[in-house]
Design an enzyme around this catalytic site. Structure first.
Site, short mmCIF file in Angstrom:
data_model
loop_
_atom_site.label_atom_id
_atom_site.label_comp_id
_atom_site.label_asym_id
_atom_site.label_seq_id
_atom_site.Cartn_x
_atom_site.Cartn_y
_atom_site.Cartn_z
N LYS A 168 -2.27 -13.69 -3.33
CA LYS A 168 -2.83 -13.61 -1.97
C LYS A 168 -4.24 -14.16 -2.04
O LYS A 168 -5.07 -13.62 -2.78
CB LYS A 168 -2.81 -12.16 -1.48
CG LYS A 168 -3.29 -12.00 -0.05
CD LYS A 168 -3.12 -10.57 0.46
CE LYS A 168 -3.60 -10.47 1.90
NZ LYS A 168 -3.40 -9.15 2.48
N THR A 207 2.50 -4.08 6.36
CA THR A 207 2.28 -4.51 7.74
C THR A 207 3.57 -4.97 8.41
O THR A 207 3.75 -4.80 9.61
CB THR A 207 1.23 -5.66 7.78
OG1 THR A 207 0.03 -5.15 7.23
CG2 THR A 207 0.96 -6.14 9.17
N THR A 244 1.40 -6.92 1.93
CA THR A 244 0.97 -8.17 1.31
C THR A 244 -0.09 -7.97 0.22
O THR A 244 -0.19 -8.78 -0.68
CB THR A 244 0.42 -9.14 2.36
OG1 THR A 244 -0.69 -8.53 3.02
CG2 THR A 244 1.48 -9.53 3.37
N ASP A 245 -0.85 -6.86 0.32
CA ASP A 245 -2.00 -6.72 -0.59
C ASP A 245 -1.60 -6.76 -2.07
O ASP A 245 -2.27 -7.37 -2.88
CB ASP A 245 -2.74 -5.40 -0.32
CG ASP A 245 -3.53 -5.44 0.97
OD1 ASP A 245 -3.49 -6.47 1.66
OD2 ASP A 245 -4.19 -4.42 1.30
#
Ligand code: ASP
Length: 425
Positions: free
Chosen positions: A248, A95, A171-172
């Site tokens: 996360k 992202t 980020t995942d």
């Protein structure tokens, strides 16, 4: 349209107007700080710029020191005259490198490291950056080969003299990549992973603040693999998480990343750049560079659920897998029905590591008989290692040795901050 740094301008693009103060901008770009505090960068030839108020002092479009050359070797120095550290920024996608594709409505990875640098001009005041594109993918598409390619590029940049590395990443799966780099590279300089939860074209994007905080850490003396992301939902500070202790923990909040079973290494204040540390960490230059890229991809993380058929494990044991991490319940349990399969795996020289779905706390398989049976069957406790970190560690350990006993020994050791010392041992 003539404008200067500090002028207030209105920028119109695709029917939307943005107002703000002109910031130092790269050649061909105009960057403004909007009232919300966020920066937005635009390609000059794609927008209409209207001057609202002229308070600017320095000409637009130049370098940060007004294009002046100084220093004995003629190198460009920042305003303060201080020579900046060299930071390599390696982009992988995610992202932080994305915007909405208006044809499909989906967010796709489209920016490179250089685009990120152009869009966030404050970075140029912190370090002397070099951009390098490793990939442009969403991190759900990363695999162990991607970790190795990235690690190789990181090592090349350190060997070429980088004082710090920033990896921009989705980020995942950032925590998996952070763990992989932590095991593969012993680093003398900071290696910082950064991403964003909201793409740059959204008003609440966290990309600029996260990238600026990452740059502060990359130029600090924290010579570890870390993840730097928003510490709260406000724009006050970022947290610096150890690469093997981070997860996360939220699908969409900007402060989704948390250190688990450890305090964060520290925080970075967004406005002052001040770094505060809370735990001991490896300092710049304490270690010399070592690179061990071996990875065994045939390892699996299996979550136990009530009633789950133990034959699931046969798929792995008979399917050529080399190691298993089990995500058990509570202190680290699976049903008694799974015990014979665990024995079958360890007798076939497949390490079986127990972690917990609770995430917080330490595995202890000596309290209940289910746990004791698992240990008797040859499984080992992953202590307070996160399940994902335990998987990446096992993949790396089995990339270093084929010896079962050696692999078990390495899995029991703290190799890169993944196991914290236990108080009751
Ligand atoms: N799916 C995206 C990725 O991990 C999400 C993000 O970057 O935040 O690449």
């Amino acid at each position: 349209m003539e404008f200067k740094q500090g002028d207030r301008v209105r920028i119109e693009k695709n029917g939307t107007a943005y107002e703000g103060k002109v910031m130092p901008s790269m050649e061909g770009y105009i960057t403004i700080k909007m009232n919300s505090g966020y920066n937005a960068g635009f390609s000059k030839d794609r927008v209409k710029v209207t001057l609202l108020g002229g308070n600017g002092e320095t000409p637009n479009g130049g370098s940060l020191n007004g294009g002046k050359k100084s220093g004995a070797a003629g190198e460009e120095l920042p305003k303060s005259g201080r020579k900046l550290q060299k930071i390599a920024i390696l982009s992988t996608g995610g992202t932080i490198a994305s915007k909405i594709d208006y044809r499909t409505g989906a967010v796709t990875s489209q920016f490179t490291a250089d685009d990120i640098l152009a869009a966030i001009p404050e970075l140029k005041e912190i370090a002397d950056f070099k951009g390098r594109v490793i990939s442009s993918i969403l991190s759900e598409n990363m695999d162990s080969e991607s970790w190795q390619n990235l690690a190789r590029a990181v090592v090349e940049e350190i060997e070429a003299g980088a004082d710090g590395i920033i990896v921009t990443h989705g980020t995942d799966t950032m925590m998996y990549t952070a763990a992989a780099l932590s095991f593969m590279i012993e680093t003398p300089v900071p290696i910082v992973l950064v991403g964003s939860q909201r793409s740059a074209d959204r008003p609440s994007s966290d990309n600029a603040m996260n990238a600026i905080c990452a740059a502060r850490v990359a130029t600090s003396d924290i010579a570890e693999v870390s993840v730097v992301m928003h510490g709260t939902t406000s724009d006050d500070f970022c947290e610096i998480h150890r690469g093997t202790k981070v997860r996360k923990m939220h699908t969409s909040r900007r402060d989704a990343f948390k250190s688990i079973n450890s305090l964060p290494i520290g925080t970075v204040d967004y406005s002052t750049g001040e770094i505060k540390t809370f735990i001991d960490y490896t300092r710049r230059g304490e270690r010399s560079l070592k690179f061990k890229p071996g990875i065994e991809p045939k390892c699996a993380l299996v979550k136990f659920t009530p009633g789950a058929d133990p034959e699931i494990l046969d798929c792995y044991i008979n399917g050529g897998y080399k190691g298993l991490v089990l995500e058990g319940t509570g202190l680290g349990h699976v049903s008694t029905k799974w015990t014979p399969k665990i024995r079958k795996a360890t007798e076939a020289k497949m390490p079986v590591i127990i972690t917990s779905q609770c995430l917080n706390g330490r595995v202890c398989d000596r309290v209940y008989d289910t746990g004791r049976d698992m240990l008797k069957a040859g499984a080992i406790e992953g202590e307070d290692t996160l399940p994902e970190t335990a998987l990446v560690k096992l993949m790396w350990v089995l990339g270093q040795t084929d010896e079962f006993d050696e692999a078990i020994k390495m899995m029991k050791e703290d190799l890169s901050g993944e196991i914290t010392e236990c108080c009751f041992k």
